[in-house]
Design a protein around this motif. Structure first.
Motif, PDB file in Angstrom:
ATOM      1  N   THR A   1       1.025  -1.385  -0.226  1.00  0.00           N
ATOM      2  CA  THR A   1      -0.013   0.040   0.237  1.00  0.00           C
ATOM      3  C   THR A   1       0.692   1.229  -0.004  1.00  0.00           C
ATOM      4  O   THR A   1       2.250   1.206  -0.049  1.00  0.00           O
ATOM      5  CB  THR A   1      -0.808   0.099   1.501  1.00  0.00           C
ATOM      6  N   ALA A   2       0.628   2.053   0.147  1.00  0.00           N
ATOM      7  CA  ALA A   2       1.218   3.940  -0.293  1.00  0.00           C
ATOM      8  C   ALA A   2       0.120   5.046   0.465  1.00  0.00           C
ATOM      9  O   ALA A   2      -1.211   4.386   0.490  1.00  0.00           O
ATOM     10  CB  ALA A   2       1.385   3.726  -1.857  1.00  0.00           C
ATOM     11  N   PRO A   3       0.691   5.608   1.032  1.00  0.00           N
ATOM     12  CA  PRO A   3      -0.515   7.171   1.454  1.00  0.00           C
ATOM     13  C   PRO A   3      -0.596   7.454   0.262  1.00  0.00           C
ATOM     14  O   PRO A   3      -0.509   7.195  -0.716  1.00  0.00           O
ATOM     15  CB  PRO A   3       1.071   7.839   2.038  1.00  0.00           C
ATOM     16  N   LEU A   4      -2.646   7.314   0.633  1.00  0.00           N
ATOM     17  CA  LEU A   4      -3.310   8.101  -0.538  1.00  0.00           C
ATOM     18  C   LEU A   4      -2.613   9.650  -0.914  1.00  0.00           C
ATOM     19  O   LEU A   4      -2.255  10.324   0.678  1.00  0.00           O
ATOM     20  CB  LEU A   4      -5.247   7.998   0.145  1.00  0.00           C
ATOM     21  N   PRO A   5      -3.514  10.337  -1.689  1.00  0.00           N
ATOM     22  CA  PRO A   5      -3.825  11.988  -1.398  1.00  0.00           C
ATOM     23  C   PRO A   5      -3.950  12.430  -0.120  1.00  0.00           C
ATOM     24  O   PRO A   5      -5.312  11.678   0.171  1.00  0.00           O
ATOM     25  CB  PRO A   5      -3.418  12.273  -3.222  1.00  0.00           C
TER      26      PRO A   5
END
Length: 239
Positions: A100-104
């Motif tokens: 996963t990754a940080p969402l805007p």
């Protein structure tokens, strides 16, 4: 040695990290796995008020008493994990995003899904406030690496996801803290991630800053089940 706080993705509780936590502790680290409010053994606490900020508070509570933490978030936990990382960088030595990754800023997990999935989720929830657990089964893609034993465990223990955690977003600061960050990529090769960053894709462009590193752990979307020892080893290398 490091202090790890492990945050599971949608539908899962602290139990999802059992094998990873065991490996990390055997290597001498301290570990706290989190069951976010409304999930697993806390299922009775599910209410319309449970959402992202509730889960931010849960993570902070798990960090209590530790001066410096490696904060690890899987899948949909990226939103509260990112909120903690943005607001309390002095408490963190690294943030690790597992597949996963940080969402805007202002983007919720539901927004990151295609239109058909969004419609299906909204139809399923209706006037309620919990997203049902999908059916876990052996297969390819996101389910790759899961055995029938894994699937049976997940089907037995997973619980509905608080709808607020699915639909709520956080506003990110203009200046993102430069805390070291690592993405463990399981369902997407790092080469493709780098291409998306270079192309300016809005979901990936922010990952092109110097504090980011990327490692591959090829498997399905749940490496804490399918490759727990390998995931623990990668986490151990982040300190």
């Amino acid at each position: 040695m490091a202090n790890y706080v492990l945050v599971p993705g949608f539908w899962l509780g602290a139990w999802a990290w059992d094998q990873v936590a065991q490996e990390l502790r055997a290597a001498g680290h301290q570990v706290r796995a989190v069951t976010l409010t409304g999930l697993a053994e806390r299922a009775g606490e599910l209410s319309p008020e449970v959402g992202v900020e509730t889960h931010v508070a849960d993570i902070l509570a798990a960090m209590d008493g530790w001066e410096e933490v490696v904060l690890v978030g899987h899948s949909g936990a990226n939103v509260p994990v990112t909120a903690v990382a943005d607001r309390y960088p002095e408490r963190l030595s690294r943030v690790v995003y597992v597949d996963t990754a940080p969402l805007p800023s202002g983007v919720a997990v539901i927004d990151f899904n295609d239109e058909d999935t969004q419609k299906a989720w909204r139809a399923q929830v209706g006037d309620g406030y919990a997203l049902d657990v999908p059916f876990f089964e052996q297969g390819e893609g996101q389910f790759a690496g899961l055995t029938e034993e894994h699937c049976a465990q997940i089907r037995a223990k997973a619980t509905p996801q608080p709808w607020g955690a699915v639909t709520q977003s956080v506003q990110r600061p203009q200046q993102i803290p430069a805390t070291p960050k690592t993405m463990v990529a399981s369902t997407m090769p790092v080469a493709l991630i780098r291409e998306l960053i270079a192309s300016g894709n809005p979901a990936f462009a922010a990952l092109g800053t110097p504090e980011w590193t990327f490692v591959e752990l090829p498997t399905g979307h749940w490496p804490m089940f399918s490759r727990p020892a390998d995931l623990a080893a990668l986490l151990g290398e982040t300190v």
